[in-house]
Design an enzyme around this catalytic site. Structure first.
Site, short mmCIF file in Angstrom:
data_model
loop_
_atom_site.label_atom_id
_atom_site.label_comp_id
_atom_site.label_asym_id
_atom_site.label_seq_id
_atom_site.Cartn_x
_atom_site.Cartn_y
_atom_site.Cartn_z
N GLU A 253 21.67 78.25 25.64
CA GLU A 253 21.24 79.49 26.27
C GLU A 253 20.13 80.06 25.40
O GLU A 253 20.36 80.41 24.24
CB GLU A 253 22.41 80.49 26.35
N ASP A 327 26.66 86.46 33.59
CA ASP A 327 25.88 87.60 33.08
C ASP A 327 24.92 88.16 34.12
O ASP A 327 24.13 89.06 33.82
CB ASP A 327 25.02 87.18 31.88
C1 NOJ Z 1 25.41 85.43 26.20
C2 NOJ Z 1 26.69 85.39 26.98
O1 NOJ Z 1 26.49 84.67 28.16
C3 NOJ Z 1 27.09 86.82 27.20
O2 NOJ Z 1 28.14 86.94 28.12
C4 NOJ Z 1 27.40 87.44 25.86
O3 NOJ Z 1 27.62 88.81 26.02
C5 NOJ Z 1 26.27 87.25 24.86
N1 NOJ Z 1 25.68 85.96 24.92
C6 NOJ Z 1 26.75 87.47 23.45
O4 NOJ Z 1 27.59 86.43 23.05
#
Ligand code: NOJ
Length: 545
Positions: A253, A327
């Site tokens: 990510e 998210d």
């Molecule tokens: C990305 C994750 O997908 C998200 O859900 C999280 O809040 C942040 N990183 C921090 O770990």
């Protein structure tokens, strides 16, 4: 690039919301075990599970207090091993979430770091106060400062997320050793890969200068702390010491990356990761308060971004293909149209056609295959997500009226992607017999798996056809990509070409008929009722010649 990754289809399971096996209102591993055949039947063969480790759940599992165990709410290590064995017997691989930019403040490493105990003293990013205050002006991703003072140490620690998520100090080789060792712990159990949380945040510059002040009154760390000086070095080291020794899949990510970055992070020589999740197409509807907006997305920007990634990575790096995740808002509500039942089903099929026939590995968030939509809770208290709650508070305190902020929350809250999976039309959508940890979307009475499995025209059955087609098409897996109708403001169309053969994809992203189109060849897939000389609202059509 491994063939199984190119041909694979990833199904994202948010374990808390997928299926509750013991009826305590929280999804769990036994629930997931009971639904593995559903995932196989859809045509997915890799599962990415969001974090399943013990956690105080300040950020729903992204604040890990023990990397080598299972969160009790989700089950036990025995359950996990059973899940892995059953998944493998069904031909499904399992990817876990690797969250190693930060830990929970309840992790033993952090407690020992606070107490300056031995090797843990420098496990986190500690700084002395500057003029009695925070070392710089950075704001955390969930509002407030990115620094927290610990009187016991007389120092601040950095947390780019909540204050319960202190950032690890990757400059310290002992931190890296611990991370590699916990990765091996899971890989040696037989898991098939990792999705790596905010992995391009791990290398911070030595100096941590102030950032440019944004709408929330804090300095923005992103241009300073992301893609840092040792980022590629750390990934290569991890690759050499761990990843290269297993037959696995990895996706990072990576916030604020452009195709140029992906040529390193996801290059085809396998020296770093297999894929990255970029966020460029997640920014096409932001407004003056960043993502908190109710703007309709900019279609021309979306086309440019997605085709840019296709063209620039072709033959050099590998794409991940996603519309949403835990998210983000639901893809159909954001890039399609959920205003009527007809438009919802049409546009859910259309956006899937558009994205999943591009070059790259598809990612499907649980429920996307049903056309699950955003939710609009009236009461902010019904939202569980820390980002939604903190942002609501911060922006309303700064004067954004409640009604306006709720409009943004309805559009962009992360809970849109987290409401319980809609299995059937019984109470709580068949997710659980107990009150779910997060309310179900009331539209489950019409949108649910049981109904869609029976209906040949459902979004679910279209996904099955689409994934089956994809799996057997060399053109889809390997073909070159060329955007067509580049200036058209309704149509997203492209060609895929390989060895003298071509595949044509036409998608109408609008609720109007398109211009007259010349459909050459023979239609093989689409959500149209009959082929006419244009695409009607949200129609998609695929030809081959
Ligand atoms: C990305 C994750 O997908 C998200 O859900 C999280 O809040 C942040 N990183 C921090 O770990």
């Amino acid at each position: 690039m491994k063939d199984w990754i190119k041909k694979g289809v990833v199904y994202q399971v948010y374990p808390r919301s997928f299926k509750d096996g013991n009826n305590d209102g929280i999804g769990d591993l036994r629930g997931l075990i009971s639904k593995l055949e559903y995932i196989r039947d859809l045509g997915a063969n890799i599962i990415w599970m969001n974090p399943i480790y013990p956690s105080p759940n300040d950020d729903m599992g992204y604040d890990i207090s023990d990397y080598r165990d299972i969160m009790p709410e989700f089950g036990t290590m025995d359950d996990f091993e059973e899940l892995l064995a059953k998944a493998h017997s069904l031909g499904i691989k399992i990817m876990l979430d690797l969250v190693v930019n930060h830990t929970s403040d309840e992790h033993q490493w952090f407690k020992d770091s606070v107490a300056r105990k031995g090797k843990y003293t420098d496990f986190y990013i500690w700084r002395d106060p500057k003029d009695g205050k925070e070392p710089n002006n950075w704001g955390g991703s969930f509002q407030g400062s990115a620094w927290e003072y610990v009187p016991e140490r007389g120092q601040y620690y950095l947390h780019l997320f909540s204050k319960k998520q202190p950032d690890l100090n990757w400059e310290n080789p002992q931190v890296r050793q611990e991370v590699y060792s916990l990765m091996k712990f899971w890989l040696d159990k037989g898991i098939d890969g990792f999705r790596m949380d905010v992995i391009n945040y791990i290398s911070k510059p030595k100096e941590l200068p102030d950032g440019k002040v944004g709408a929330n009154g804090f300095g923005d760390f992103h241009p300073i702390a992301l893609n840092g000086p040792r980022q590629n070095e750390f990934l290569r080291e991890m690759n050499e010491k761990v990843l290269s020794q297993y037959d696995i899949v990895t996706v990072g990510e990576t916030v604020m990356v452009k195709p140029e970055h992906a040529l390193h992070y996801a290059n085809l020589d396998g020296s770093e990761l297999d894929m990255v999740f970029h966020f460029q197409h997640m920014g096409v509807d932001s407004g003056k308060y960043g993502k908190w907006s109710d703007n309709r997305f900019d279609f021309m920007k979306l086309k440019r971004i997605l085709s840019d990634w296709q063209e620039k990575l072709n033959g050099k790096a590998w794409n991940s293909l996603y519309w949403d995740n835990h998210d983000q808002p639901r893809g159909v509500s954001r890039f399609g149209d959920d205003s009527t039942e007809e438009y919802r089903t049409k546009s859910a099929k259309m956006i899937a056609t558009c994205l999943y026939l591009m070059q790259g590995t598809p990612y499907i968030l649980e429920g996307d295959e049903l056309g699950m939509t955003n939710v609009a809770f009236d009461d902010i208290e019904d939202y569980e997500d820390i980002d939604t709650r903190n942002s609501y508070k911060a922006f309303t305190e700064k004067g954004v009226p409640h009604e306006e902020m709720m409009r943004y929350v309805h559009r962009h809250s992360r809970d849109n992607g987290r409401t319980p999976m809609q299995w059937d039309d019984s109470e709580n959508a068949g997710f659980s017999k107990a009150k779910p940890w997060l309310k179900v979307n009331p539209n489950y009475r019409t949108i649910n798996a049981a109904a869609e499995i029976k209906d040949p025209d459902s979004v679910y059955n279209y996904y099955r056809k689409l994934l089956e087609f994809r799996k057997n098409s060399d053109l889809v897996i390997d073909g070159d990509f060329t955007l067509t109708n580049a200036d058209d403001t309704q149509i997203f169309s492209y060609e895929r070409r390989l060895n003298g053969k071509a595949l044509y994809v036409f998608c109408n992203f609008s609720n109007k008929n398109t211009k007259k189109l010349d459909f050459k060849g023979k239609e093989i897939l689409g959500n149209y009722n009959d082929v006419s000389d244009c695409l009607r609202p949200y129609e998609a059509i695929v030809f081959e010649d």
